[in-house]
Design an enzyme around this catalytic site. Sequence first.
Site, PDB file in Angstrom:
ATOM      1  N   ASP A   1       0.852  -1.191   0.000  1.00 54.82           N
ATOM      2  CA  ASP A   1       0.000   0.000   0.000  1.00 54.82           C
ATOM      3  C   ASP A   1       0.888   1.242   0.000  1.00 54.82           C
ATOM      4  O   ASP A   1       1.614   1.484   0.962  1.00 54.82           O
ATOM      5  CB  ASP A   1      -0.890  -0.018   1.250  1.00 54.82           C
ATOM      6  CG  ASP A   1      -1.836   1.169   1.323  1.00 54.82           C
ATOM      7  OD1 ASP A   1      -1.823   2.004   0.403  1.00 54.82           O
ATOM      8  OD2 ASP A   1      -2.606   1.249   2.310  1.00 54.82           O
TER       9      ASP A   1
ATOM     10  N   GLU B   1     -10.139   4.199  -1.176  1.00 57.73           N
ATOM     11  CA  GLU B   1     -10.414   4.676   0.183  1.00 57.73           C
ATOM     12  C   GLU B   1     -10.578   6.188   0.231  1.00 57.73           C
ATOM     13  O   GLU B   1     -11.096   6.710   1.215  1.00 57.73           O
ATOM     14  CB  GLU B   1      -9.339   4.200   1.163  1.00 57.73           C
ATOM     15  CG  GLU B   1      -8.003   4.888   1.010  1.00 57.73           C
ATOM     16  CD  GLU B   1      -6.965   4.333   1.989  1.00 57.73           C
ATOM     17  OE1 GLU B   1      -6.537   3.190   1.800  1.00 57.73           O
ATOM     18  OE2 GLU B   1      -6.593   5.055   2.927  1.00 57.73           O
TER      19      GLU B   1
HETATM   20 CA    CA Z   1      -4.707   2.161   2.461  1.00 62.38          CA
END
Ligand code: CA
Length: 377
Positions: free
Chosen positions: A194, A246
């Site tokens: 990530d 997100e």
């Molecule tokens: Ca993330």
Amino acid sequence: MKIEHIETYVAEQTLDTPFYFSQFEFRTRQICLVKVTAEDGTYGWGEGYGPATVVRAGVEFLAPLALGEDPLHVEAIWNKMHLRSLDYARRGVLVAAISAIDIALWDLRGKLLGQPVSTLLGGRRRERVKVYATGLYFIGTDDLVGKLVDEAKLYASQGFRAIKMKVGLGVETDLRHARAVRAAIGGDVDLMVDANHAYSLSEALRFARGIEELDISFFEEPVSPEDYAGYRELRERTTIPIAGGECEYLLEGFRPLLSKRCVDIAQPDICGAGGLSEVKRIVALARAFHINVIPHSWGTGIAFAAGLHLVSTVDPLPGRLRMPEPLLEMDRSENPLRDNLTAPMFRAEDGLVAVPSGPGLGVDVDPDALAEYTVSA
Ligand code: CA
């Protein structure tokens, strides 16, 4: 039955060990919780993702629209709140405030009807949900590689079958970290990376090429959430599945991400993207594009319970006899609020977490812990 009270609580705790990721450092954890109470005293809890005091202001702005309404009319109230926010905040933290109230309403509706939220969402397909451990943040240390390796081995020893690590410090450093972690956990545990949108397209491509041999399950937020063309080009030029979302809000936020084929996996945050009402719709929209959803989750037990209920109802795509299990994110970074504010505490066994079976979300807030962590206005 009418909604009688909507209360907000901003809870905060200083961390023992500050940690950072590619964007900034965390010294505290903070969250805005929302309690919605019906006139018979039954209540539901929700929380918003994002800066807690800003979420609180949003909830205070929207609360009058829900007060006096029937708490069973969850989506009607959602529509009212959405319309009232549209002129000022088509995306962003006011949507997180809608989300917080919406999640509390789903919890409250479940309690009033004596049913778990998963039943209200359409019915669970599994009693336990596969989770992946999110951790491997950065701390100030002379041996960051050693810290990352030890933490990854700890999660593997705890039974997690999938682990996500942070990258985004720079391609060469990230390659070193990813290779060390993969070597430490072996080939039986899934590994994801990530970048929190730290890379340019060329950097993301160079990093992706470098980790293709490490059997990476997905590469999350490689480039800026505004760079849809960059997402798409990266996805076309690497064999690693691309994940993101997100930072997206509402159906309309996910539409370009999905329709432009930017991602293989969409990651709405239930506490940010519009609550259970809207994320259920985002799952349906993603299905129309044959894209799986793995919700982002980085809050307390309320956020995690909402994720468990939702994911318990979802079939991964494409359907088949031996279906892979859908996934939910389980944050393992230091967060006393997640560990202490709500009960029961969620634990993974063999990488799976049981979906609560009680009415509503099946979690409650500990009043003593809430009093301890709540900061005055
Ligand atoms: Ca993330």
